[in-house]
Design a protein around this motif. Sequence first.
Motif, short mmCIF file in Angstrom:
data_model
loop_
_atom_site.label_atom_id
_atom_site.label_comp_id
_atom_site.label_asym_id
_atom_site.label_seq_id
_atom_site.Cartn_x
_atom_site.Cartn_y
_atom_site.Cartn_z
N MET A 1 36.37 36.24 25.78
CA MET A 1 36.41 37.45 26.92
C MET A 1 35.73 38.30 27.16
N GLU A 2 34.86 38.11 26.80
CA GLU A 2 33.28 39.21 26.63
C GLU A 2 32.46 38.38 27.38
N THR A 3 31.64 38.36 28.22
CA THR A 3 30.73 37.64 28.69
C THR A 3 29.83 38.78 29.34
N HIS A 4 28.70 38.05 29.94
CA HIS A 4 27.18 39.13 30.74
C HIS A 4 28.14 38.82 31.79
N VAL A 5 28.27 40.56 32.66
CA VAL A 5 28.38 40.66 33.54
C VAL A 5 28.12 40.10 34.42
N GLY A 6 27.11 39.83 34.67
CA GLY A 6 26.74 38.55 35.81
C GLY A 6 27.14 37.38 35.77
N LEU A 7 27.32 36.97 34.56
CA LEU A 7 28.02 35.04 33.79
C LEU A 7 28.33 34.83 35.47
N GLU A 8 28.03 33.58 36.24
CA GLU A 8 29.52 32.89 37.34
C GLU A 8 30.16 31.61 36.65
N THR A 9 28.74 31.16 35.78
CA THR A 9 28.93 29.63 35.73
C THR A 9 28.54 29.11 34.41
N ARG A 55 39.04 37.94 31.28
CA ARG A 55 37.99 38.95 30.57
C ARG A 55 38.75 39.94 30.08
N CYS A 56 37.68 40.52 29.54
CA CYS A 56 38.23 42.25 29.13
C CYS A 56 37.68 43.26 30.34
N ASP A 57 36.98 42.75 31.30
CA ASP A 57 36.47 43.97 32.46
C ASP A 57 37.78 43.49 33.73
N GLY A 58 38.43 42.64 33.25
CA GLY A 58 39.50 41.87 34.67
C GLY A 58 39.20 41.03 35.45
N LYS A 59 37.99 40.34 35.48
CA LYS A 59 37.72 39.34 36.01
C LYS A 59 38.27 37.90 35.17
N GLN A 60 38.44 36.76 36.43
CA GLN A 60 38.97 35.79 35.38
C GLN A 60 38.09 34.99 35.70
N CYS A 61 38.76 33.38 34.74
CA CYS A 61 37.97 32.61 34.48
C CYS A 61 38.42 31.26 34.78
#
Length: 76
Positions: A1-9, A55-61
């Motif tokens: 759930m925690e990834t690089h902030v700029g990760l898109e794919t 993700r932990c920053d609230g973004k969804q994947c």
Amino acid sequence: METHVGLETLMLYEEDQEQLNKMLTGIPFEQITDVEILKQHENDLLGGKMFKITRCDGKQCLVYILHGLFLCMEVC
């Protein structure tokens, strides 16, 4: 759930279907049932299943298995 902030794919190659399934073990997710989202990816999905991880920053994947060989994650 925690990834690089700029990760898109993210695409991870793995020929063994069982190994692909194990990669998601322990990660909380919910299955996508939205027909519009599933239709956009219908040619790529193995078994027609797609999942959503928050993700932990609230973004969804969106998470799915592409052509039976790649574990794919796309930030929404």
